[in-house]
Design a protein around this motif. Structure first.
Motif, mmCIF file in Angstrom:
data_model
loop_
_atom_site.group_PDB
_atom_site.id
_atom_site.type_symbol
_atom_site.label_atom_id
_atom_site.label_comp_id
_atom_site.label_asym_id
_atom_site.label_seq_id
_atom_site.Cartn_x
_atom_site.Cartn_y
_atom_site.Cartn_z
ATOM 1 N N VAL A 155 0.868 -1.183 0.000
ATOM 2 C CA VAL A 155 0.000 0.000 0.000
ATOM 3 C C VAL A 155 0.899 1.226 0.000
ATOM 4 O O VAL A 155 1.812 1.341 0.811
ATOM 5 C CB VAL A 155 -0.902 0.002 1.256
ATOM 6 C CG1 VAL A 155 -1.801 1.209 1.250
ATOM 7 C CG2 VAL A 155 -1.702 -1.283 1.302
ATOM 8 N N SER A 156 0.649 2.184 -0.885
ATOM 9 C CA SER A 156 1.593 3.293 -1.048
ATOM 10 C C SER A 156 1.620 4.162 0.198
ATOM 11 O O SER A 156 0.633 4.306 0.914
ATOM 12 C CB SER A 156 1.215 4.128 -2.270
ATOM 13 O OG SER A 156 -0.068 4.668 -2.086
ATOM 14 N N LYS A 157 2.816 4.728 0.457
ATOM 15 C CA LYS A 157 3.019 5.492 1.680
ATOM 16 C C LYS A 157 2.111 6.711 1.745
ATOM 17 O O LYS A 157 1.784 7.196 2.827
ATOM 18 C CB LYS A 157 4.506 5.914 1.758
ATOM 19 C CG LYS A 157 4.934 6.492 3.070
ATOM 20 C CD LYS A 157 6.176 5.822 3.620
ATOM 21 C CE LYS A 157 6.430 6.163 5.085
ATOM 22 N NZ LYS A 157 5.989 7.434 5.564
ATOM 23 N N GLY A 158 1.719 7.167 0.552
ATOM 24 C CA GLY A 158 0.857 8.341 0.515
ATOM 25 C C GLY A 158 -0.432 8.141 1.289
ATOM 26 O O GLY A 158 -0.979 9.064 1.889
ATOM 27 N N GLN A 159 -0.941 6.897 1.285
ATOM 28 C CA GLN A 159 -2.171 6.601 2.016
ATOM 29 C C GLN A 159 -1.985 6.866 3.509
ATOM 30 O O GLN A 159 -2.811 7.507 4.164
ATOM 31 C CB GLN A 159 -2.543 5.135 1.806
ATOM 32 C CG GLN A 159 -2.800 4.748 0.363
ATOM 33 C CD GLN A 159 -4.172 5.167 -0.077
ATOM 34 O OE1 GLN A 159 -5.156 4.743 0.514
ATOM 35 N NE2 GLN A 159 -4.248 6.016 -1.082
ATOM 36 N N THR A 160 -0.871 6.332 4.048
ATOM 37 C CA THR A 160 -0.604 6.521 5.469
ATOM 38 C C THR A 160 -0.441 7.997 5.793
ATOM 39 O O THR A 160 -0.961 8.501 6.791
ATOM 40 C CB THR A 160 0.694 5.779 5.863
ATOM 41 O OG1 THR A 160 0.702 4.516 5.230
ATOM 42 C CG2 THR A 160 0.799 5.612 7.355
ATOM 43 N N GLU A 161 0.311 8.719 4.939
ATOM 44 C CA GLU A 161 0.566 10.134 5.209
ATOM 45 C C GLU A 161 -0.723 10.927 5.187
ATOM 46 O O GLU A 161 -0.964 11.784 6.053
ATOM 47 C CB GLU A 161 1.552 10.683 4.168
ATOM 48 C CG GLU A 161 2.970 10.194 4.395
ATOM 49 C CD GLU A 161 3.899 10.553 3.257
ATOM 50 O OE1 GLU A 161 3.420 11.039 2.207
ATOM 51 O OE2 GLU A 161 5.105 10.345 3.414
#
Lengths: 344, 384
Positions: free
Chosen positions: B277-283
């Motif tokens: 899952v791309s880090k952008g989601q977490t950020e």
């Protein structure tokens, strides 16, 4: 590109299909011819039962059952070392013989009707009259098998021990908890760890297994022998010539003991005047050639492994750790059951 | 070359037909070879042995079984034992694998190192070895004399763990079934209520019924059976404990070892899914004020599941198939009792092996069908 692959696959499967087409009746080669062509005998044995078939540190197989195969090799090749041993578990032993991986199964196997008639195999003769017993630790405080109600019992899968144990407990209205392993060593380990309080196998096997423990005197074989376990070698069905050889090799061992011929006095006995001895040793008889061996087949056998009594003494006698009483395995002339048809 | 061979579709059709023909020919050849050899060797072939009495006992049976039972019942006993190991193993392995995967991804370096070494050790040692090791350790750790708990109602010794038999109603099975069905109904009802709320924007006035469904159902069924209740603790006999619900050490060793072994693989699968899952989601989630727990629950795991489910299916199938190693430790599963003991006692090798193969095949197919249904529901829907 795609169609080349298809062509290839089509051709592949067609060829395979043609290859497995049942060809016009393929007769199996006779076992004796196969053995002679191969130059050695393939013998199925246990994975390691002291006294019957176990490898020593150098990997050489010795034992009561092993000596029968050595006797066969001596009879065929005049060399008891021309045997290849295949250690088999109780589960795979019959399949190995059916699949022609081995020529003879000399593996403390009990002669039963179902095994004789339903597997495509034949028994030849009885090498050792045994019976099933129970091994318990002395600390259990049990002196008779009838006191074992509710005990846990370990044994191996695919053995008559499994069935007899269940019959015995049912007959005496006792309950039990069976723990069945595939591997002999695993069941012994479980017995030692206390998972089961009783270990059951043929009485000869129990004496052998007791030796594995650090303190064999802490274990006792209960007096009850709960079944008949006639142990003997097996061969494939529909090969009477090979079955005759195995059977008469066994009978030769017993007859030799009856006639007083040992591995040390064979050469003397060759000069004997006794007509029975002369006939047995092939001096004025042609029985050896009749079954596909040489006329001195018994001389070869006795020189290589000795007679039945010598074999018994060497592997199971008082000087061995097993120290099994000959009991019903004595000759019929001494009150036992070993009685071989005469060589005449 | 004739006209129709220029048509690509016709050619492909013909070739596929040829291949199928060749395959059928091969199967027929093997089959008739087999039949001929069986006859030549004097073996008997047939399924009538299934109705003969077995003559031997089994240490763990989930249904009633005695020496008078038939081989068909023996097959059922083995099948249920295998299913028990498979189900418990799957649940345990998934939970353990999830924990290890989360530890592997945590910020704490000690936790990460521990999880990493766990994965490397369990993945690289053979399953049989781990099972035997677990069994030997367990046998030597369990006490030889009885250890009792809870005022003698629970007994532990090297031959098993004995729990008291609690019977609610005529047979506990009815209550358990009721609980399962009522839970399913509650689940379905609560999703209905959620859909209702999303559709109308208001809460249904009868929504509190959902809490009462389970207790009411259980009480009704129990009342129908007269509120009977019995508690039967195990009793220590001379050699063994009688009575009680018995859990044999073979089962514990096998299930534990299989779960530990497969958890290593599952942990890596889950970690791969979560990392995908791309880090952008977490950020973005952190920017919106989600805490770590919520990020995992609502953002990461739902998206990771798309990558996790297919390889996870294979691991579940592996657990089912690896359970056949049971015979090494004396656990009576399908392979041990049916393709082991029964095979040797009846000599009908081919029929028994065929039945066992088909059983494992069916179990695996059912598992993968169920997992694929779930996969269909959560997979990424493309634009095409």
């Amino acid at each position: 590109m795609c169609s080349r692959l298809f062509f290839f696959l089509a051709g592949f499967f067609m060829t395979l299909g043609l290859a497995v087409l049942p060809s016009a009746s393929q007769t199996q080669q006779a076992t004796l011819d196969e053995i002679k062509k191969r130059g050695s005998l393939n013998c199925g044995v246990t994975t390691g039962v002291a006294g019957f078939s176990s490898p020593d540190d150098a990997g050489n197989w010795t034992g009561f059952d092993v000596d029968l195969c050595r006797a066969l090799a001596a009879a065929i090749f005049d060399d008891p070392t021309k045997v290849k041993f295949f250690p088999l578990s109780s589960k795979e032993r019959f399949q190995a013989l059916v699949a022609r991986q081995i020529d003879v199964l000399s593996r403390v196997t009990t002669w039963t009707m179902s095994r004789d008639t339903e597997l495509g195999l034949d028994f030849t003769y009885i090498h050792y009259y045994d019976g099933q017993g129970f091994l318990v630790p002395k600390s259990l405080g049990v002196t008779s098998a009838k006191e074992l109600d509710g005990a846990s019992v370990c044994t191996q899968t695919g053995t008559t021990s499994e069935l007899n144990m269940s019959d015995y407990f049912r007959k005496n209205n006792m309950s039990y908890d069976p723990v069945i392993f595939e591997d002999y060593k695993a069941s012994v380990a479980a017995f030692q760890a206390g998972r089961c309080q009783v270990f059951t196998n043929d009485a000869s096997g129990l004496s052998a297994v007791r030796l594995r423990f650090a303190n064999p005197d802490d274990y006792v074989v209960l007096p009850e022998i709960i079944s008949k376990e006639p142990l003997g070698p097996l061969v494939r069905q529909n090969d009477s010539a090979w079955a005759d050889i195995v059977r008469w090799t066994g009978f030769a061992l017993i007859n030799a003991e009856e006639l007083g011929i040992t591995s040390s006095n064979v050469d003397e006995k060759l000069k004997s005047d006794n007509p029975m001895v002369k006939r047995f040793l092939g001096i004025d008889s042609t029985f050896g050639e009749g079954i596909g061996l040489t006329n001195d087949w018994t001389v070869r056998i006795i020189k290589a492994v000795g007679n039945y009594g010598e074999i018994f003494k060497r592997h199971l006698g008082p000087e061995t750790p097993l120290n099994i009483n000959r009991g019903i395995n004595k000759l019929w002339t001494d009150g036992g059951l070993q009685y071989a048809p005469p060589v005449r | 070359m004739p006209r129709f061979l220029y048509n690509q579709k016709t050619v492909q059709f013909l070739l596929q037909g040829l291949i199928l023909l060749g395959l059928a020919f091969m199967i027929w050849g093997v089959g008739s070879n087999l039949a001929e050899n069986i006859e030549a060797k004097g073996l008997q072939f047939g399924l009538s042995f299934l109705f003969e009495k077995t003559g031997f006992g089994i240490s763990q049976t989930l249904i009633s079984y005695s020496e008078e039972s038939t081989f068909a019942q023996l097959y059922l006993v083995g099948l249920l034992n295998t299913l028990l190991v498979a189900v418990v193993g799957i649940i345990l392995a998934t939970v353990l694998g999830l924990v290890i995967a989360l530890a592997r991804l945590s910020a704490n370096p000690v936790l990460r190192a521990w999880a990493h070494s766990y994965i490397e050790i369990t993945r690289n040692l053979p399953a049989l070895f781990q099972i035997l090791f677990c069994y030997v350790v367990l046998l030597n750790v369990l006490p030889k004399t009885n250890l009792t708990f809870f005022f003698d109602s629970v007994i532990l010794n090297v031959r098993g763990l004995y729990l008291p038999v609690i019977t609610v109603g005529y047979h506990s099975v009815y209550i358990i079934l009721t609980i399962i069905i009522a839970s399913l109904l509650t689940f379905w009802f609560s999703s209905y209520l959620k859909a209702y709320r999303e559709r109308t924007g208001r809460n249904a006035s009868y929504r509190y019924v959902v809490y009462a469904l389970l207790p009411v159902a259980v009480l009704c069924v129990w009342a129908f059976q007269g509120f009977t209740f019995s508690f039967a603790p195990p009793e220590a006999g001379r050699f063994n404990v009688t009575g009680g619900l018995r859990i044999i050490p073979e089962f514990i060793a096998l299930t534990l070892a299989l779960s530990i072994y497969t958890a290593g693989f599952i942990a890596e699968i889950i970690r791969a899914g979560l990392s995908s899952v791309s880090k952008g989601q977490t950020e973005a989630a952190q920017a919106l004020g989600f805490n770590q727990n919520l990020i995992y629950r609502f953002i990461l795991i739902p998206q990771a599941l798309r990558l996790i489910i297919p390889p996870l299916t294979s691991q579940y199938l592996n657990i089912t198939k690896n359970s056949s190693l049971a015979i090494a430790v004396g656990y009576p599963d399908l392979t041990a009792v049916f393709a082991g003991t029964a095979l040797n006692q009846t000599g009908h090798t081919i029929e028994i092996i065929l039945i066992t193969l088909l059983t494992y095949l069916s179990l695996s197919l059912i598992t993968s069908v169920a997992m694929n249904i779930y996969n269909e529901r959560i997979k990424l829907v493309g634009r095409t």
